[in-house]
Design a protein around this motif. Sequence first.
Motif, PDB file in Angstrom:
ATOM      1  N   ILE A   1      29.657  54.198  35.128  1.00  0.00           N
ATOM      2  CA  ILE A   1      30.284  55.514  35.123  1.00  0.00           C
ATOM      3  C   ILE A   1      30.527  55.829  33.657  1.00  0.00           C
ATOM      4  CG2 ILE A   1      32.074  56.943  36.153  1.00  0.00           C
ATOM      5  CD1 ILE A   1      32.737  54.520  37.934  1.00  0.00           C
ATOM      6  N   THR A   2      29.954  56.928  33.193  1.00  0.00           N
ATOM      7  CA  THR A   2      29.840  57.176  31.766  1.00  0.00           C
ATOM      8  C   THR A   2      30.985  58.036  31.254  1.00  0.00           C
ATOM      9  OG1 THR A   2      27.441  57.061  31.965  1.00  0.00           O
ATOM     10  CG2 THR A   2      28.310  58.119  29.998  1.00  0.00           C
ATOM     11  N   GLY A   3      31.537  57.586  30.143  1.00  0.00           N
ATOM     12  CA  GLY A   3      32.510  58.388  29.414  1.00  0.00           C
ATOM     13  C   GLY A   3      32.045  58.584  27.985  1.00  0.00           C
ATOM     14  N   THR A   4      32.460  59.690  27.359  1.00  0.00           N
ATOM     15  CA  THR A   4      32.123  59.938  25.960  1.00  0.00           C
ATOM     16  C   THR A   4      33.400  60.098  25.151  1.00  0.00           C
ATOM     17  OG1 THR A   4      31.942  62.336  26.332  1.00  0.00           O
ATOM     18  CG2 THR A   4      29.936  61.027  26.542  1.00  0.00           C
TER      19      THR A   4
ATOM     20  N   ARG B   1      27.281  64.712  32.236  1.00  0.00           N
ATOM     21  CA  ARG B   1      27.196  66.026  32.881  1.00  0.00           C
ATOM     22  C   ARG B   1      26.711  65.907  34.321  1.00  0.00           C
ATOM     23  NH1 ARG B   1      25.145  67.199  27.641  1.00  0.00           N
ATOM     24  NH2 ARG B   1      22.998  67.012  28.408  1.00  0.00           N
ATOM     25  N   ALA B   2      25.737  65.045  34.559  1.00  0.00           N
ATOM     26  CA  ALA B   2      25.234  64.871  35.925  1.00  0.00           C
ATOM     27  C   ALA B   2      26.290  64.272  36.842  1.00  0.00           C
ATOM     28  CB  ALA B   2      23.993  63.976  35.902  1.00  0.00           C
ATOM     29  N   GLN B   3      27.123  63.383  36.298  1.00  0.00           N
ATOM     30  CA  GLN B   3      28.121  62.716  37.126  1.00  0.00           C
ATOM     31  C   GLN B   3      29.303  63.619  37.482  1.00  0.00           C
ATOM     32  OE1 GLN B   3      29.075  59.029  35.108  1.00  0.00           O
ATOM     33  NE2 GLN B   3      27.230  57.996  35.869  1.00  0.00           N
TER      34      GLN B   3
ATOM     35  N   GLN C   1      28.914  66.002  39.364  1.00  0.00           N
ATOM     36  CA  GLN C   1      28.637  66.231  40.776  1.00  0.00           C
ATOM     37  C   GLN C   1      28.476  64.947  41.581  1.00  0.00           C
ATOM     38  OE1 GLN C   1      25.110  68.696  40.567  1.00  0.00           O
ATOM     39  NE2 GLN C   1      26.319  70.579  40.579  1.00  0.00           N
ATOM     40  N   THR C   2      28.067  63.867  40.934  1.00  0.00           N
ATOM     41  CA  THR C   2      27.750  62.655  41.696  1.00  0.00           C
ATOM     42  C   THR C   2      28.880  61.627  41.740  1.00  0.00           C
ATOM     43  OG1 THR C   2      26.713  61.679  39.728  1.00  0.00           O
ATOM     44  CG2 THR C   2      25.284  62.893  41.233  1.00  0.00           C
ATOM     45  N   ILE C   3      29.732  61.605  40.718  1.00  0.00           N
ATOM     46  CA  ILE C   3      30.869  60.683  40.713  1.00  0.00           C
ATOM     47  C   ILE C   3      32.072  61.431  41.274  1.00  0.00           C
ATOM     48  CG2 ILE C   3      32.377  59.264  39.271  1.00  0.00           C
ATOM     49  CD1 ILE C   3      29.555  58.177  39.617  1.00  0.00           C
ATOM     50  N   ILE C   4      32.335  61.221  42.534  1.00  0.00           N
ATOM     51  CA  ILE C   4      33.353  61.996  43.248  1.00  0.00           C
ATOM     52  C   ILE C   4      34.527  61.088  43.614  1.00  0.00           C
ATOM     53  CG2 ILE C   4      31.656  63.624  44.151  1.00  0.00           C
ATOM     54  CD1 ILE C   4      31.652  62.090  46.760  1.00  0.00           C
ATOM     55  N   PRO C   5      35.691  61.658  43.936  1.00  0.00           N
ATOM     56  CA  PRO C   5      36.866  60.841  44.272  1.00  0.00           C
ATOM     57  C   PRO C   5      36.617  59.948  45.483  1.00  0.00           C
ATOM     58  CG  PRO C   5      37.507  63.107  43.823  1.00  0.00           C
ATOM     59  CD  PRO C   5      36.021  63.087  43.851  1.00  0.00           C
ATOM     60  N   LEU C   6      37.285  58.800  45.493  1.00  0.00           N
ATOM     61  CA  LEU C   6      37.130  57.845  46.585  1.00  0.00           C
ATOM     62  C   LEU C   6      37.521  58.470  47.930  1.00  0.00           C
ATOM     63  CD1 LEU C   6      36.577  54.951  47.582  1.00  0.00           C
ATOM     64  CD2 LEU C   6      38.985  54.434  47.106  1.00  0.00           C
ATOM     65  N   THR C   7      38.553  59.290  47.942  1.00  0.00           N
ATOM     66  CA  THR C   7      38.974  59.906  49.207  1.00  0.00           C
ATOM     67  C   THR C   7      37.850  60.755  49.799  1.00  0.00           C
ATOM     68  OG1 THR C   7      39.958  61.721  47.915  1.00  0.00           O
ATOM     69  CG2 THR C   7      41.407  59.911  48.562  1.00  0.00           C
TER      70      THR C   7
END
Length: 429
Positions: free
Chosen positions: A310-313, A395-397, A399-405
């Motif tokens: 999971i990418t952070g900048t 930027r792509a994440q 939409q793809t990295i969403i909350p666990l709930t």
Amino acid sequence: MAPRDTNSKKRTRSHRLPSSSRYRSTSSSSASTIDDDPDKIRLLGISLPNPVFYIRNMFSSPSLSNLTPTRILLVGGIAAILLAPLFDSFVRESLTFLRGSSSANDDENGIVGAALPHVTDDGKFHGRYPNSLLTLFYPFTLFRDVVLDQPVTSNDVPFYWHAHVSDEIAVKAVLTKCFDADLVELNTVEDVEKAKRLNLIATLVSQDRVGTGAINKEKLYNGQQRKPLVITSPHIREVAELFSQDNFGRTFSFYRHPIDYDVHPNLKKRLPPEAGANNFLTRLLSDVHTGPLGFKELGIGKQVIRQTTITGTRDLMSESFFRFAKYYGWVPIGGEGTKESEERDDAIAKSCIDGIVKDVPGERYADHNSPEWQVFYKANRLDCQLYEIARSTWRAQIQTIIPLTLQKHRVGEGDDDEKEGTEEGEEGQ
């Protein structure tokens, strides 16, 4: 009228050749001919043994002796087509017998088919890929695909990879002060080796610090968790080998432009000078520390960034960390972890994160037209490309990295879904 010349007609008839003679005359001009001797064949003026003649002589039956080369090829081709599936099945069964039955491994690992890796006792080559890719991407195959492998399960172990000192300080402060995280810090290679000897992951599971036991300590909405356990280390390749197919690692990390590198001192001590002089990140991820780099090494780096982290900048540290926390389902200190308290919990987390990362230095500006930049870019071109990949992945994440709930709800594992299923069952009765 002039009388017919009967003699000329006779002469013409006398010069006609029998059909067999014409055949031999015409065939003699071709490249390959059958000589007068039936056991020879003439090829480009050279007499060679005639295989058809010897095959005929092997059989005494008159019907078989009439076989021609064309018939032999036709019958042989049909026989090969008919027998090929039987031969293929025989080879497959023989290989399965020689390797040993894999049915027990299929049941144990939950993998069916030829893609199941044949692993050694030290656990190497476990992972998510078939055999052809395991050696290329190992040990990163022991990290989850952060997008495809959703939702996050209780058996997955959060891993924070920090290659830079300033990122390490800020992120660990957020983990401890905002989420009261239980950190397992493996800052040196010796720490990692000790963790392997002690079988760290299995020990954490037995202590209910990882796994279903950690989640069941307090039942929160849709699998959320207080006081999460997080493994941290700058040594990504070595730590990856701690994980297994029972407990994969889920990695998050911050990436920065090569001009802003602040390499961890424990990485500097271990790597050769050339690894830090140019394309440090590409060399670290590909484990190629000397000599030239190519597309293969760049591809390994891209694979790690896009699929396994999971990418952070650095310039978006606050937004990045809030995304991390929601993805893992971490409840901040002071939060309740219920469906009704979601907005309030988010406000608490954002406020705490912002208060810590606001003092982290931002990115430096570089004049891309200067001679110094041209020299720097030439030496670190692959790392610059990895940084651009990291930014596009961020930027792509969105939409793809969403909350666990939400992950739980989408696959029908949420608490609301369980209640709806129970209510429908009661109505049916």
